[in-house]
Write a protein that holds these residues in place. Structure first.
Motif, PDB file in Angstrom:
ATOM      1  N   GLU A 190     -25.932 109.113 -34.423  1.00 15.10           N
ATOM      2  CA  GLU A 190     -25.132 109.564 -33.294  1.00 15.10           C
ATOM      3  C   GLU A 190     -25.977 110.471 -32.398  1.00 15.10           C
ATOM      4  OE1 GLU A 190     -20.690 110.040 -34.984  1.00 15.10           O
ATOM      5  OE2 GLU A 190     -22.238 110.955 -36.227  1.00 15.10           O
ATOM      6  N   GLU A 191     -25.847 110.316 -31.098  1.00 10.70           N
ATOM      7  CA  GLU A 191     -26.601 111.112 -30.145  1.00 10.70           C
ATOM      8  C   GLU A 191     -25.639 111.837 -29.225  1.00 10.70           C
ATOM      9  OE1 GLU A 191     -28.985 108.139 -28.254  1.00 10.70           O
ATOM     10  OE2 GLU A 191     -30.551 108.261 -29.771  1.00 10.70           O
ATOM     11  N   ALA A 192     -25.938 113.091 -28.944  1.00 10.42           N
ATOM     12  CA  ALA A 192     -25.005 113.914 -28.172  1.00 10.42           C
ATOM     13  C   ALA A 192     -25.731 114.659 -27.059  1.00 10.42           C
ATOM     14  CB  ALA A 192     -24.303 114.917 -29.084  1.00 10.42           C
ATOM     15  N   ILE A 193     -25.020 114.876 -25.979  1.00 12.39           N
ATOM     16  CA  ILE A 193     -25.478 115.724 -24.883  1.00 12.39           C
ATOM     17  C   ILE A 193     -24.264 116.495 -24.384  1.00 12.39           C
ATOM     18  CG2 ILE A 193     -25.134 113.901 -23.164  1.00 12.39           C
ATOM     19  CD1 ILE A 193     -27.553 115.101 -21.659  1.00 12.39           C
ATOM     20  N   GLY A 194     -24.475 117.755 -24.047  1.00 13.17           N
ATOM     21  CA  GLY A 194     -23.309 118.530 -23.647  1.00 13.17           C
ATOM     22  C   GLY A 194     -23.661 119.783 -22.887  1.00 13.17           C
ATOM     23  N   ILE A 195     -22.615 120.477 -22.477  1.00 11.20           N
ATOM     24  CA  ILE A 195     -22.751 121.712 -21.717  1.00 11.20           C
ATOM     25  C   ILE A 195     -21.811 122.757 -22.303  1.00 11.20           C
ATOM     26  CG2 ILE A 195     -21.009 121.010 -20.006  1.00 11.20           C
ATOM     27  CD1 ILE A 195     -22.735 122.494 -17.896  1.00 11.20           C
ATOM     28  N   ASP A 196     -22.281 123.995 -22.325  1.00  7.50           N
ATOM     29  CA  ASP A 196     -21.477 125.140 -22.756  1.00  7.50           C
ATOM     30  C   ASP A 196     -21.543 126.194 -21.666  1.00  7.50           C
ATOM     31  OD1 ASP A 196     -20.922 124.965 -25.986  1.00  7.50           O
ATOM     32  OD2 ASP A 196     -22.763 123.942 -25.398  1.00  7.50           O
ATOM     33  N   LEU A 210     -30.461 126.075 -29.440  1.00  3.43           N
ATOM     34  CA  LEU A 210     -31.799 126.280 -28.908  1.00  3.43           C
ATOM     35  C   LEU A 210     -32.768 125.254 -29.497  1.00  3.43           C
ATOM     36  CD1 LEU A 210     -31.850 130.166 -29.275  1.00  3.43           C
ATOM     37  CD2 LEU A 210     -31.724 128.909 -27.115  1.00  3.43           C
ATOM     38  N   PRO A 211     -33.914 125.021 -28.858  1.00  3.26           N
ATOM     39  CA  PRO A 211     -34.873 124.048 -29.384  1.00  3.26           C
ATOM     40  C   PRO A 211     -35.422 124.394 -30.764  1.00  3.26           C
ATOM     41  CG  PRO A 211     -35.320 124.469 -27.067  1.00  3.26           C
ATOM     42  CD  PRO A 211     -34.295 125.476 -27.493  1.00  3.26           C
ATOM     43  N   ASN A 212     -35.400 125.679 -31.152  1.00  3.12           N
ATOM     44  CA  ASN A 212     -35.914 126.039 -32.473  1.00  3.12           C
ATOM     45  C   ASN A 212     -34.873 125.894 -33.571  1.00  3.12           C
ATOM     46  OD1 ASN A 212     -34.284 128.178 -31.812  1.00  3.12           O
ATOM     47  ND2 ASN A 212     -35.856 129.769 -32.024  1.00  3.12           N
ATOM     48  N   MET A 213     -33.736 125.253 -33.251  1.00  8.84           N
ATOM     49  CA  MET A 213     -32.687 124.982 -34.234  1.00  8.84           C
ATOM     50  C   MET A 213     -32.642 123.489 -34.530  1.00  8.84           C
ATOM     51  SD  MET A 213     -29.698 127.470 -32.686  1.00  8.84           S
ATOM     52  CE  MET A 213     -30.022 129.229 -32.479  1.00  8.84           C
ATOM     53  N   PRO A 214     -32.161 123.094 -35.702  1.00  4.49           N
ATOM     54  CA  PRO A 214     -32.182 121.675 -36.076  1.00  4.49           C
ATOM     55  C   PRO A 214     -31.414 120.806 -35.085  1.00  4.49           C
ATOM     56  CG  PRO A 214     -31.635 123.049 -37.963  1.00  4.49           C
ATOM     57  CD  PRO A 214     -31.607 123.942 -36.771  1.00  4.49           C
ATOM     58  N   GLY A 215     -31.935 119.619 -34.827  1.00  2.00           N
ATOM     59  CA  GLY A 215     -31.265 118.688 -33.934  1.00  2.00           C
ATOM     60  C   GLY A 215     -29.948 118.197 -34.487  1.00  2.00           C
ATOM     61  N   GLU A 216     -29.734 118.307 -35.799  1.00  2.00           N
ATOM     62  CA  GLU A 216     -28.486 117.870 -36.421  1.00  2.00           C
ATOM     63  C   GLU A 216     -27.298 118.744 -36.030  1.00  2.00           C
ATOM     64  OE1 GLU A 216     -29.772 115.793 -40.596  1.00  2.00           O
ATOM     65  OE2 GLU A 216     -29.982 117.970 -40.473  1.00  2.00           O
ATOM     66  N   SER A 217     -27.538 119.804 -35.285  1.00  2.00           N
ATOM     67  CA  SER A 217     -26.480 120.746 -34.915  1.00  2.00           C
ATOM     68  C   SER A 217     -25.726 120.250 -33.686  1.00  2.00           C
ATOM     69  CB  SER A 217     -27.074 122.131 -34.652  1.00  2.00           C
ATOM     70  OG  SER A 217     -27.943 122.524 -35.688  1.00  2.00           O
ATOM     71  N   VAL A 218     -25.058 119.102 -33.812  1.00  2.00           N
ATOM     72  CA  VAL A 218     -24.341 118.533 -32.669  1.00  2.00           C
ATOM     73  C   VAL A 218     -23.205 119.450 -32.239  1.00  2.00           C
ATOM     74  CG1 VAL A 218     -22.865 116.621 -31.942  1.00  2.00           C
ATOM     75  CG2 VAL A 218     -24.982 116.164 -33.198  1.00  2.00           C
ATOM     76  N   ALA A 257     -35.740 127.620 -21.791  1.00  2.51           N
ATOM     77  CA  ALA A 257     -35.852 126.185 -21.538  1.00  2.51           C
ATOM     78  C   ALA A 257     -36.878 125.589 -22.482  1.00  2.51           C
ATOM     79  CB  ALA A 257     -36.263 125.927 -20.088  1.00  2.51           C
ATOM     80  N   GLY A 258     -36.617 124.388 -22.948  1.00  4.29           N
ATOM     81  CA  GLY A 258     -37.554 123.739 -23.851  1.00  4.29           C
ATOM     82  C   GLY A 258     -37.012 122.420 -24.349  1.00  4.29           C
ATOM     83  N   ALA A 259     -37.697 121.871 -25.329  1.00  2.00           N
ATOM     84  CA  ALA A 259     -37.289 120.587 -25.898  1.00  2.00           C
ATOM     85  C   ALA A 259     -37.738 120.510 -27.354  1.00  2.00           C
ATOM     86  CB  ALA A 259     -37.873 119.427 -25.099  1.00  2.00           C
ATOM     87  N   ASP A 283     -35.914  99.593 -43.992  1.00  2.00           N
ATOM     88  CA  ASP A 283     -36.554 100.803 -43.467  1.00  2.00           C
ATOM     89  C   ASP A 283     -36.590 100.737 -41.948  1.00  2.00           C
ATOM     90  OD1 ASP A 283     -39.357  99.681 -42.610  1.00  2.00           O
ATOM     91  OD2 ASP A 283     -39.061  98.957 -44.652  1.00  2.00           O
ATOM     92  N   ASP A 284     -36.663 101.902 -41.352  1.00  2.57           N
ATOM     93  CA  ASP A 284     -36.680 101.990 -39.895  1.00  2.57           C
ATOM     94  C   ASP A 284     -37.201 103.363 -39.510  1.00  2.57           C
ATOM     95  OD1 ASP A 284     -36.380 101.299 -37.275  1.00  2.57           O
ATOM     96  OD2 ASP A 284     -34.193 101.333 -37.255  1.00  2.57           O
ATOM     97  N   ASP A 285     -37.530 103.520 -38.257  1.00  6.50           N
ATOM     98  CA  ASP A 285     -37.912 104.831 -37.723  1.00  6.50           C
ATOM     99  C   ASP A 285     -37.434 104.911 -36.282  1.00  6.50           C
ATOM    100  OD1 ASP A 285     -40.405 104.297 -35.768  1.00  6.50           O
ATOM    101  OD2 ASP A 285     -40.610 102.997 -37.526  1.00  6.50           O
ATOM    102  N   PHE A 286     -37.147 106.106 -35.858  1.00 11.11           N
ATOM    103  CA  PHE A 286     -36.710 106.326 -34.486  1.00 11.11           C
ATOM    104  C   PHE A 286     -37.060 107.755 -34.084  1.00 11.11           C
ATOM    105  CE2 PHE A 286     -33.148 106.940 -37.385  1.00 11.11           C
ATOM    106  CZ  PHE A 286     -32.671 108.193 -37.047  1.00 11.11           C
ATOM    107  N   THR A 287     -37.161 107.969 -32.786  1.00 14.50           N
ATOM    108  CA  THR A 287     -37.543 109.272 -32.252  1.00 14.50           C
ATOM    109  C   THR A 287     -36.495 109.738 -31.258  1.00 14.50           C
ATOM    110  OG1 THR A 287     -39.900 108.763 -32.509  1.00 14.50           O
ATOM    111  CG2 THR A 287     -39.321 110.556 -31.003  1.00 14.50           C
ATOM    112  N   ASN A 288     -36.115 111.005 -31.370  1.00 12.61           N
ATOM    113  CA  ASN A 288     -35.146 111.610 -30.453  1.00 12.61           C
ATOM    114  C   ASN A 288     -35.806 112.766 -29.717  1.00 12.61           C
ATOM    115  OD1 ASN A 288     -33.358 110.761 -33.081  1.00 12.61           O
ATOM    116  ND2 ASN A 288     -32.281 110.366 -31.173  1.00 12.61           N
ATOM    117  N   ILE A 289     -35.706 112.737 -28.404  1.00 16.01           N
ATOM    118  CA  ILE A 289     -36.162 113.847 -27.569  1.00 16.01           C
ATOM    119  C   ILE A 289     -34.934 114.651 -27.171  1.00 16.01           C
ATOM    120  CG2 ILE A 289     -37.333 114.508 -25.444  1.00 16.01           C
ATOM    121  CD1 ILE A 289     -38.873 111.871 -25.608  1.00 16.01           C
ATOM    122  N   LEU A 290     -34.941 115.946 -27.519  1.00 16.69           N
ATOM    123  CA  LEU A 290     -33.740 116.781 -27.401  1.00 16.69           C
ATOM    124  C   LEU A 290     -34.026 117.995 -26.522  1.00 16.69           C
ATOM    125  CD1 LEU A 290     -32.855 116.700 -31.222  1.00 16.69           C
ATOM    126  CD2 LEU A 290     -31.967 115.189 -29.436  1.00 16.69           C
TER     127      LEU A 290
END
Length: 824
Positions: free
Chosen positions: A608-614, A149-157, A524-526, A547-554
């Protein structure tokens, strides 16, 4: 636009459509499902399963749940054992004891871990969760979230494991739970001690819970390692045989508690919680390595010349997690606002001092007809061999990660177009600092000549499941290390190329809506995560910082459809991001200017970036019963693995800006995929016939597949993937008696912590648990006695080299534990 970005855009569009679709639907009840119903203490197996399954059925995502009583009634040493019984979760063991979780066959770091919703860094490398220091006494339930869910850490691939600790208000007044046990590790007769204590008190407004746990296990690990190959005719060629016996003492402890206030006005709840959890592994190694200078083909050979080396060690592995949370829940008009401030510190250290004696020689016969039980017969007595020299070698690593976390969540119920809905928004700021060093080049010096190592030989033969044909005997390794310390052991001086110095800030924002219909709901959310990091290092005496920075929309969307009162269909789409470990991301490296080569960290790695379906279909066909089938798919970009590639030499040496250098270390692959099918069944015979009341079965199977593309186009499996995992438990519970026999199996896999060219062979375990609740109480206290047995079939775990030959076999023996529990 990259393929993954395009799919994220499609998922965002799906979220918008899902939210819009709510307008056209019929209204449903406004009540939001409450999943806070799983705390079950000392209930029968069936009642415990029913509570967990009810929470699973009402959840807004695809999740599996274990209640505290289920954990307590399995013969589990820690939470890794418990989680390994869930569909799709496999155990990685260290010397026979569960330590890591491969969540759906993925690398360990694809899983994030939290306590009461507060995610904490993994104790290994800041990313990898370890479960060998988390005992059941702290746990009211464990949620293994598979669709994020969106309220869970993005690291949860791969998944998000949320460990819920006990609430002071779970029971009004005073309550107490105690667990004490003693046992034996059969191989070597090592002692096992188990202790857990939890006390709580609450009234209408104030509550406190305190807990303490301490467990100790002594064991022998009978280990054989090999360097083998096959000639052109397929005949076995023996290059080296390695005989080892480990004497280890493993201790884990956990202490902490929660102080809580509950109010009736604006301040609904205020609390402070603390948890310190520690794992200590004290290891004695006795090792002899036999190298054949002129190997010949065949499983047997006679009079082969062998060079012999001896390694003796008394070392220590430690890891700990210390997490503290100050929180408050407020009712502000229609909004419920939760604020959390958390301080977490994880530490992981390894210290291995090894006297290594070399240069002895003998002749030997060997017989490898049974490769798991190699037989080596020496022409000379092992204890009479003369070594030419002895070196003192110090291996070590250390990493400390400090995290300051601020977390704010708010939610409110509302109606739109006559539909009941809930809006949740939140932010989280993590400020992480990592400092330490990795195991690189060891410190090496001559061993003190004043110490005669042979004086520490006890003469007692090894405890072994395999044949101790070399006549190996135990040394007093503790005494030897003490003598070494008195003579000047020295300390580890890490090379500048091995240092880790990193700062990492992660700012996360999310919004999600849950819209309820007559047929179910849509969530639904992001989530947006912005990462800023700085990695510092020293290269050729010069300090560098990258150093670097990046943004992920999940984005994510979850559709939960009630096809019937007892039949649920779930379809979820979600995204995730996995950042490199601190070892991989460090700027420190060794540089060979002459050959234009670099080895070490890679601060320019992409996450690493992931997208998936369950999807899953769940049939709750009877109380405490379920039959379900699920499927999942993940696509992963920028897969991180070890290899060589071409880089800009200016990253490490400014004067080489624009020059092509060769880098060896962590690099990004591509086109990663994970997929699988999960089957799960829990049933009770009483649902068929009353005559079999008390009997039941729990069984699950997962079929997995994964791959990714290396830089040269080669396709390989993701580390941790077994083709098949399954668990079967048969149980009986009636008249106060509970018995359970469990069988676990996983197919071969590549370990994320081993050489990626090597594979662990299939593993299986048979465990038994028997418990009896006494038919009377003591002033309201309920007492039970239990007996646990692990590894009843006395398995040997085997690993294979890249050429297909065996390169390690380990045996540990059976484990027995007898204990008592009391609750009131």
């Amino acid at each position: 636009m990259r393929a993954l970005d395009f799919r994220k855009t499609l998922l965002c569009s799906a979220i918008a459509l899902a939210s819009g679709a709510a307008v056209a639907q019929q209204p449903a009840a406004d009540a939001k499902p409450d999943v806070e119903v799983v705390t079950v203490v000392a209930a029968p197996i069936k009642d415990s399963q029913q509570a967990a399954l009810e929470a699973k059925q009402m959840a807004d995502n695809y999740v599996d749940i274990i209640s505290s009583d289920t954990i307590g009634r399995f013969p589990d040493q820690n939470l890794a054992d418990s989680l390994g019984r869930l569909p799709g979760l496999a155990i990685e063991r260290d010397q026979g004891q569960a330590r890591y979780i491969n969540f759906r066959g993925a690398p360990f770091r694809y899983t994030s871990i939290a306590f009461d919703g507060i995610d904490v860094p993994g104790a290994d490398n800041g990313r990898v969760p370890r479960f060998d220091s988390f005992p059941s006494v702290i746990t009211s339930r464990v949620e293994a979230n598979k669709a994020i869910l969106p309220n869970m850490p993005g690291e949860s691939v791969a998944g998000f494991i949320n460990i819920h600790t006990f609430s002071p208000f779970a029971q009004e007044g005073f309550s107490f739970a105690g667990d004490i046990g003693m046992g034996e590790q059969k191989l070597g007769g090592g002692d096992i001690d188990k202790f857990g204590l939890r006390g709580a008190w609450s009234n209408d407004h104030f509550g406190v819970v305190l807990f303490s746990s301490a467990n100790s296990r002594e064991q022998i690990t009978d280990n054989r390692e090999y360097d083998l190959e096959r000639d052109d005719n397929g005949e076995l060629v023996v290059n080296e045989l390695d005989f080892r016996s480990y004497k280890i003492v493993r201790e884990d402890s956990a202490h902490g508690g929660t102080f809580e206030f509950r109010g009736d006005g604006t301040l609904q709840r205020a609390f402070f919680s603390t948890l310190y959890s520690e794992f200590v592994d004290k290891e004695e190694r006795n090792q002899f390595v036999f190298t054949f200078s002129e190997p010949v083909a065949g499983t047997t050979a006679s009079d082969r010349a062998a060079a012999v080396s001896r390694m003796l060690e008394y070392g220590r592995y430690e890891n700990s997690t210390f997490t503290n949370t100050l929180g408050a829940d407020l009712q502000l008009g229609n909004w419920v606002v939760e604020g959390r401030y958390n301080l977490t510190e994880t530490e992981a250290t390894t210290y291995l001092p090894i006297p290594r004696s070399m240069g002895a020689a003998t002749t030997a016969d060997y017989d490898l007809s049974d490769t798991e039980n190699p037989k080596l017969y020496l022409a000379d007595d092992l204890n009479d061999l003369a070594y030419n020299m002895t070196l003192g070698i110090l291996y070590g690593q250390s990493l400390e990660v400090d995290v300051d976390k601020f977390k704010l969540d708010a939610e409110r119920d509302f109606e739109w177009f006559d539909l009941g809905a809930t809006l949740e928004i939140g932010l989280q700021l993590d400020q992480r600092e990592a400092d330490g060093y990795v195991i690189g080049s060891p410190s090496v010096a001559p061993f003190p000549a004043s110490i005669n190592i042979d004086d520490f030989n006890t003469g007692r033969r090894w405890d072994a499941k395999t044949s101790n044909t070399i006549g190996g005997t135990y040394y007093n390794n503790k005494g030897l290390r003490k003598a070494w310390q008195q003579a000047g052991l020295g300390s580890i001086e890490p090379s500048p190329a091995d240092l880790i110095v990193m700062d990492e800030d992660i700012l996360a924002l999310y919004a999600m809506t849950t819209t309820r219909f007559a047929w179910g709901n849509i969530v639904a959310g992001a989530r947006i995560e912005q990462t800023d990091y700085t990695s510092e290092g020293t290269v050729d005496g010069e300090k560098i910082a990258v150093d670097d920075d990046f943004t992920n929309i999940l984005p994510s969307v979850h559709v939960n459809i009630d096809l019937a009162d007892d039949l649920k269909l779930r379809i979820s789409g979600s995204t995730g991001v996995n950042r490199p470990t601190y070892d991989e991301w460090r700027a420190a490296a060794s540089v060979d200017v002459a050959n234009e080569e670099v080895r070490g960290g890679n601060p320019t790695l992409d996450a690493e970036e992931a997208i998936g379906i369950d999807t899953s279909l769940e049939w709750y066909f009877a109380p405490a019963s379920i039959a379900s089938v699920g499927a999942f798919y993940r696509q992963i970009d920028n897969v991180i693995y070890a290899d060589s590639t071409t880089i800009n030499g200016g990253i490490y040496v400014p004067s080489e800006q624009g020059q092509e250098w060769t880098y060896t270390g962590a690099v990004n692959g591509d086109n990663g995929e994970m997929s699988g099918i999960e089957l799960n069944f829990i049933g009770h015979a009483v649902d068929l016939t009353q005559t079999l009341d008390g009997f039941g079965i729990s069984a699950n199977m997962t079929l997995l597949n994964s791959e990714f593309e290396e830089l040269d186009g080669t396709k390989s499996d993701l580390p941790g993937t077994s083709d098949m995992i399954y668990n079967v438990s048969l149980f009986y519970e009636n008249f106060g008696l509970s018995t359970r026999v469990n069988y676990q199996y996983r197919d071969e896999w590549v370990s994320p912590i081993e050489d990626p060219s090597e594979k662990w062979g299939e593993q299986k375990r048979v465990d038994l648990s028997v418990s009896y609740e006494l038919p009377f109480d003591f002033d309201g206290a309920r007492m039970s006695v239990y007996f646990n047995a692990n590894n009843l079939t006395d398995e040997t775990d085997v690993r294979y080299a890249g050429n297909g030959t065996i390169n390690q076999s380990e045996s540990y023996g059976r484990r027995y534990l007898l204990g008592a529990r009391v609750n009131f």
